[in-house]
Design a protein around this motif. Structure first.
Motif, short mmCIF file in Angstrom:
data_model
loop_
_atom_site.label_atom_id
_atom_site.label_comp_id
_atom_site.label_asym_id
_atom_site.label_seq_id
_atom_site.Cartn_x
_atom_site.Cartn_y
_atom_site.Cartn_z
N THR A 2 -2.16 -5.17 0.68
CA THR A 2 -1.45 -5.19 1.95
C THR A 2 -0.91 -3.80 2.27
O THR A 2 -0.82 -2.93 1.39
N PRO A 3 -0.52 -3.56 3.53
CA PRO A 3 0.10 -2.27 3.86
C PRO A 3 1.34 -1.99 3.01
O PRO A 3 1.59 -0.83 2.65
N GLU A 4 2.10 -3.06 2.71
CA GLU A 4 3.29 -2.87 1.88
C GLU A 4 2.91 -2.42 0.47
O GLU A 4 3.57 -1.55 -0.11
N GLN A 5 1.85 -3.00 -0.07
CA GLN A 5 1.39 -2.58 -1.40
C GLN A 5 0.88 -1.15 -1.35
O GLN A 5 1.11 -0.37 -2.28
N LEU A 6 0.18 -0.80 -0.27
CA LEU A 6 -0.31 0.57 -0.14
C LEU A 6 0.84 1.56 -0.01
O LEU A 6 0.75 2.69 -0.52
N GLN A 7 1.91 1.16 0.64
CA GLN A 7 3.10 2.01 0.69
C GLN A 7 3.58 2.36 -0.73
O GLN A 7 3.90 3.52 -1.02
N ILE A 33 2.73 3.57 6.93
CA ILE A 33 1.31 3.21 6.82
C ILE A 33 0.89 2.57 8.14
O ILE A 33 1.52 1.61 8.60
N GLU A 34 -0.16 3.09 8.75
CA GLU A 34 -0.61 2.58 10.04
C GLU A 34 -2.11 2.29 10.00
O GLU A 34 -2.83 2.82 9.14
N ARG A 35 -2.52 1.46 10.94
CA ARG A 35 -3.95 1.21 11.10
C ARG A 35 -4.51 2.20 12.11
O ARG A 35 -4.01 2.31 13.23
N PRO A 36 -5.54 2.98 11.75
CA PRO A 36 -6.11 3.93 12.70
C PRO A 36 -6.69 3.20 13.92
O PRO A 36 -7.21 2.08 13.80
N LYS A 37 -6.58 3.82 15.09
CA LYS A 37 -7.16 3.21 16.28
C LYS A 37 -8.68 3.13 16.16
O LYS A 37 -9.30 2.19 16.66
N ASN A 38 -9.26 4.11 15.51
CA ASN A 38 -10.71 4.12 15.30
C ASN A 38 -11.01 3.62 13.88
O ASN A 38 -10.67 4.29 12.91
N GLY A 42 -11.13 4.87 8.66
CA GLY A 42 -10.62 4.24 7.45
C GLY A 42 -9.83 2.98 7.74
O GLY A 42 -9.67 2.57 8.90
N ASP A 43 -9.33 2.36 6.68
CA ASP A 43 -8.55 1.12 6.83
C ASP A 43 -7.11 1.42 7.23
O ASP A 43 -6.54 0.70 8.04
N TYR A 44 -6.55 2.48 6.65
CA TYR A 44 -5.15 2.82 6.92
C TYR A 44 -5.00 4.34 6.97
O TYR A 44 -5.84 5.09 6.47
N ALA A 45 -3.88 4.78 7.55
CA ALA A 45 -3.57 6.20 7.62
C ALA A 45 -2.08 6.39 7.36
O ALA A 45 -1.27 5.49 7.62
N THR A 46 -1.73 7.57 6.83
CA THR A 46 -0.32 7.89 6.60
C THR A 46 -0.06 9.35 6.95
O THR A 46 -0.92 10.21 6.78
#
Length: 553
Positions: A2-7, A33-38, A42-46
């Motif tokens: 999850t995004p929280e785990q990735l944090q 942690i965000e989801r890229p618009k494109n 990738g799956d996430y960006a920071t």
């Protein structure tokens, strides 16, 4: 993952490079942690490298490269790319992303819940319409939004007590009693009284429950009509709200503040604080000391306490009951009340920015034939909660009221919200859940149950539409936490609509069940888990809004 785990993974990576002296910074408490618009990025960006660049005294891209190298060693991460001025674009390993489906299904009703607000004890007051008439459409908006907010806060760990303040003292109660009395005697309602069919209904009920009432002296009659009339209205209000799925922990009587001496104690405390003075025979609270536009009367020259004095006593009563934060939801006509309420909180010695929160909501109209139905509570020409439910149903009514930000005035089109088509937002979301439920029933009929979590090949979920759906599922806990923090249940509704659309696109692109003589594969099982995970999130999200998740439509 999850995004929280990735944090946590990113924070751990920062901590590792700091520990070995590669970056001279402090490990941040939070990582964005965000989801890229494109999706190709990738799956996430920071942006953590951009934030650390200045304290590290290095260019952002250099910091990003150091962190990227550390993150690439994590088994749950497939690739890490440095983009632009120093963003980190992260693509998860197939199994890490696919594992979200298993996590959602196995967590069930608990998926999405967090402890973001654990330890907070809040008193949430909403609706609180005068007990002189039934629940109108304006109050219905607060019923839907207030209850959804309470559910949201509880889903993020807060302890919430829902409260309805019954204004059963004051001049409006006497006017209501005289209105009932007049109707019972066949006389016209006083000019400043209450009108409408419900007045006659309540008057008849009071008379039936109190034989001989009409033979009593006028003042005794008035007391009975006022007391019993209010009791009847409170019972109806409670029943109506219960039927709407809104249940309170407490109905608090304003009258008890007068009878218990709480008002006198409140004025005494404020006097001890040094903020009470007397002028023109009245007792005043010097609220201008705390930013109010004028001082407020607590006790009139004739000795009668004001509504504001009752508000002071009521606030202190809530705090005495152990509530750290008092949240009050009011209509647009009460916007001028915020300043004086904050001032009274400050006068008690509390911090209005910490202990008090007032939410102001705008009006709502029920539209028929393109025109809003006008309301006038005093004359009895008003739209009731029950009218809205009769027009569109409970689920559609709750969803429509909670779907828009409360600072926006909304029109509810009865035709739109009663349709069984995809242009009706609540139908669109509920249909997605029903569609998945049907698919899972068909799978069971084919002898294809979900099976054990350990047997799911989550790495098989590699199609772009599967990835889109998995990322959407992974966002749910953060959506709930953000919506709770911003007091914005409408964010949950909009998320559910996006999730439903993402599921429909997945279903159109990815065949789930085998056809004809085809054999089921590990991909079949993985996709069934993905469908079940989506249903779990839809169900949990609708539950936060107080809306059902039907299995058949």
């Amino acid at each position: 993952m999850t995004p929280e785990q990735l944090q946590d993974v990113v924070r751990t990576a920062v901590g590792a490079v700091v520990d070995r002296g590669a970056l001279p910074v402090e490990v941040p408490d939070e990582v964005v942690i965000e989801r890229p618009k494109n999706p190709e990025h990738g799956d996430y960006a920071t942006n953590v490298a951009l934030r650390l660049a200045k304290p590290a005294g290095r260019p952002p891209r250099q910091v990003a490269e150091v962190l990227a190298e550390e993150l690439r060693a994590h088994e749950g991460i497939a690739t890490v790319d440095v983009a632009g001025p120093g963003f980190l674009n992260i693509t998860l390993a197939k199994g890490a992303l696919g594992g979200l489906a298993v996590r959602a299904v196995t967590a069930g009703a608990a998926y999405g819940r967090t402890d973001a607000f654990a330890g907070q004890k809040l008193n949430l007051e909403f609706v609180s319409a005068n007990p002189t008439g039934p629940v109108t459409l304006g109050s219905t908006r607060w019923a839907a939004v207030g209850d959804a907010l309470g559910r949201l806060l509880e889903a993020t760990g807060a302890q919430v007590s829902r409260e309805y303040y019954v204004n059963d003292a004051g001049a409006q109660i006497e006017r209501f009693g005289r209105s009932l009395q007049a109707v019972a005697h066949g006389r016209p309602v006083p000019e400043d009284g209450y009108q409408g069919d419900y007045v006659e209904t309540v008057a008849q009920q009071v008379v039936a429950e109190n034989p001989g009432l009409l033979e009593l002296p006028d003042d005794e009659q008035l007391t009975v009509f006022a007391d019993r009339g209010v009791a009847a209205m409170v019972a109806e209000i409670r029943s109506t709200l219960d039927g709407f799925g809104v249940h309170y922990d407490r109905f608090f009587s304003e009258r008890t503040l007068h009878e218990s001496g709480a008002l006198e104690k409140a004025v005494g405390r404020l006097r001890e604080q040094g903020h009470v003075f007397e002028a023109d025979g009245a007792v005043w609270l010097r609220t201008t000391t705390f930013g109010d536009d004028k001082d407020r009367v607590l006790v009139k020259a004739g000795g009668e306490p004001t509504y504001f004095a009752a508000d002071c006593a009521y606030y202190l009563d809530k705090r005495a009951r152990g509530f750290e934060r008092v949240v009050i939801m009011l209509g647009a006509d009460h916007s001028g009340y915020v300043g004086r309420y904050k001032a009274l909180v400050a006068a008690t010695g509390d911090d209005p920015e910490h202990h008090l929160e007032i939410l102001i909501g705008q009006l709502v109209n029920l539209v028929k034939d393109g025109e809003p139905v006008r309301m006038s509570k005093r004359k009895g020409n008003f739209v009731l909660l029950t009218d809205l439910v009769d027009a569109v149903g409970i689920d559609a009514a709750r969803y429509a009221l909670a779907r828009a930000s409360v600072d926006q005035q909304i029109d509810i089109d009865a035709d739109l919200w009663s349709r069984k088509t995809n242009d009706n937002p609540v139908f669109y979301v509920q249909y997605a859940h029903a569609r998945i439920s049907s698919l899972l029933r068909n799978a069971a009929d084919l002898g294809l149950p979900l099976g054990e979590a350990a047997d799911v090949d989550v790495a098989a979920l590699a199609h772009p539409r599967e990835s889109d759906l998995l990322r959407a599922i992974g966002e749910f806990p953060r959506v709930l936490a953000s919506a709770a923090e911003l007091r914005a249940p409408h964010r949950v509704a909009r998320y559910l609509e996006e999730l439903a659309g993402t599921y429909h696109r997945f279903y159109d692109s990815c065949r789930v069940l085998p056809r004809g003589d085809e054999e089921a594969t590990s991909l079949t099982t993985a996709r069934l888990w993905l469908c079940a995970a989506t249903a779990t999130v839809l169900r949990n999200g609708l539950d936060v809004l107080g809306v059902t998740a039907p299995e058949r439509m």
